[in-house]
Design a protein around this motif. Structure first.
Motif, short mmCIF file in Angstrom:
data_model
loop_
_atom_site.label_atom_id
_atom_site.label_comp_id
_atom_site.label_asym_id
_atom_site.label_seq_id
_atom_site.Cartn_x
_atom_site.Cartn_y
_atom_site.Cartn_z
N ASP A 22 0.90 -1.04 -0.16
CA ASP A 22 -0.09 0.07 0.14
C ASP A 22 0.82 1.35 -0.12
O ASP A 22 1.37 1.47 0.94
N GLN A 23 1.01 1.93 -1.10
CA GLN A 23 1.89 3.19 -1.32
C GLN A 23 1.50 4.12 -0.44
O GLN A 23 2.15 4.90 -0.02
N TYR B 229 10.16 8.79 0.97
CA TYR B 229 9.06 8.64 0.09
C TYR B 229 9.36 9.06 -1.33
O TYR B 229 9.48 8.58 -2.54
N LEU B 230 10.09 10.28 -1.35
CA LEU B 230 10.50 10.98 -2.51
C LEU B 230 11.53 9.96 -3.23
O LEU B 230 11.70 9.80 -4.38
N ILE C 90 12.33 -2.41 -1.30
CA ILE C 90 12.89 -1.27 -0.43
C ILE C 90 11.64 -0.57 0.18
O ILE C 90 11.90 -0.44 1.42
N GLY C 91 10.40 -0.71 -0.20
CA GLY C 91 9.25 -0.31 0.57
C GLY C 91 9.03 -1.12 1.65
O GLY C 91 8.74 -0.49 2.76
N LEU D 175 9.08 -1.93 7.74
CA LEU D 175 9.42 -2.97 8.77
C LEU D 175 10.49 -1.91 9.92
O LEU D 175 10.27 -2.30 10.93
N ALA D 176 11.45 -1.32 9.29
CA ALA D 176 12.30 -0.52 9.96
C ALA D 176 11.48 0.50 10.85
O ALA D 176 11.66 0.98 11.79
N ARG D 177 10.67 1.12 10.14
CA ARG D 177 9.77 2.33 10.70
C ARG D 177 8.83 1.85 11.78
O ARG D 177 8.59 2.22 12.89
#
Length: 325
Positions: free
Chosen positions: A11-12, A23-24, A37-38, A43-45
């Motif tokens: 989900d973008q 995000y950019l 990458i997303g 997960l890190a966030r």
């Protein structure tokens, strides 16, 4: 993890809700890289949100980080997810949505191919290790505690950011043909430095708020060698300026290795994506001369205009090393 299901679409909107400049960068990347990458970023966030939600006790956050670690590794426990969602109540709307969406994020991870799953779970385990040690160290309310040594700070920046640069590099070598003429191990080392440099910028930029919360990422042994007791920094933060300056120089050295990283990669969109955080990191350090964080007592932040300018410059960097030379 040997068998994989069809990967659910990421989900973008969720990704955008918890990031601004990153995000950019994701939108600049080749499409083939964006899903991996997303999901790694989310997960890190998520682990960062668990670690930083101050309305939960430190002991609770440590337990929920351990729960999250097990979930990332494939433990199907519904209780662990429910416990995290019950105990971690962030104020940021995007982080609220992220914690509520943990099941979907984890399902996406566990549907990745075996190589990517192994690399990404190892990455998140390192990040959680760094965050957990951070919580244990800075658990002395009422006084400022400093990280003990320079090597401890270098290790911390590796665990929470440098390892991301390493992971990114291995991923790009696997997915993007001709990613770099440098050997993978040499570029991976530069990737680690790049990540640690960006993390050091964040640490220096955030020092006023961290000191107010009792956290000092400048090494205690260096402060003491300069005649500064770390516990005094809540009242006299400017006393740390000489040590701050030396770590600002260290951040510049690491970001120069990040510059070499960008110059060494061939894929144009990836060059653009790497250039944006590098440029904003350098701009942040340059702002310290005008807005010294320790004397002004507030976080330094680049303007939206600077972000737009960096985006424009990234187009030229896609085709030439001249802006980086």
């Amino acid at each position: 993890m040997t068998s994989k299901l069809k990967t659910p679409k990421l989900d973008q909107r969720l990704l955008k809700s918890v990031s601004r400049s990153f995000y950019l960068s994701i939108r600049l990347m080749p499409k083939v890289l964006r899903p991996a990458i997303g999901i790694a970023y989310l997960l890190a966030r998520a682990s960062d949100t668990i670690a930083d939600t101050e309305n939960a006790l430190v002991t609770t956050r440590l337990r929920r980080l351990a729960d999250f670690d097990r979930l990332v590794m494939g433990d199907p426990s519904q209780h662990a997810t429910a416990n995290i969602q019950r105990d971690i109540q962030p104020e940021h709307p995007g982080e609220q949505k992220l914690i509520a969406s943990l099941h979907e994020v984890l399902a996406n991870l566990h549907a990745r191919d075996a190589w990517e799953w192994k690399e990404t779970t190892a990455l998140v385990a390192k990040i959680i290790r760094g965050q957990s040690s951070d919580l244990r160290l800075f658990n002395n309310p009422g006084t400022v505690t400093a990280i003990p040594t320079a090597s401890a700070l270098e290790e911390y920046t590796h665990l929470v950011a440098g390892c991301v640069g390493e992971w990114w590099t291995r991923l790009c070598f696997r997915i993007l043909p001709g990613y770099s003429e440098l050997p993978e191990d040499a570029l991976t080392e530069l990737g680690d430095s790049f990540g640690r440099g960006l993390q050091l910028v964040n640490i220096l930029r955030d020092m006023p708020a961290d000191l107010a919360a009792g956290r000092c990422y400048l090494p205690a042994d260096e402060l003491i060698a300069n005649g500064v007791d770390p516990s005094q920094l809540g009242d006299i933060p400017m006393a740390a300026q000489p040590v701050f300056d030396s770590w600002e120089q260290r951040a510049r050295e690491l970001l120069d290795e990040g510059r070499q990283y960008i110059m060494s990669i061939a894929n144009r969109r990836t060059r653009m994506a790497c250039y944006l955080p590098w440029r904003l990191g350098v701009d942040t350090l340059d702002l310290f001369a005008k807005q010294p964080p320790l004397s002004e007592g507030k976080k330094v932040k680049v303007s939206r205009g600077a972000v737009r300018l960096a985006l424009i410059r990234s187009i030229r960097v896609a085709f030439s090393n001249a802006p980086l030379a």
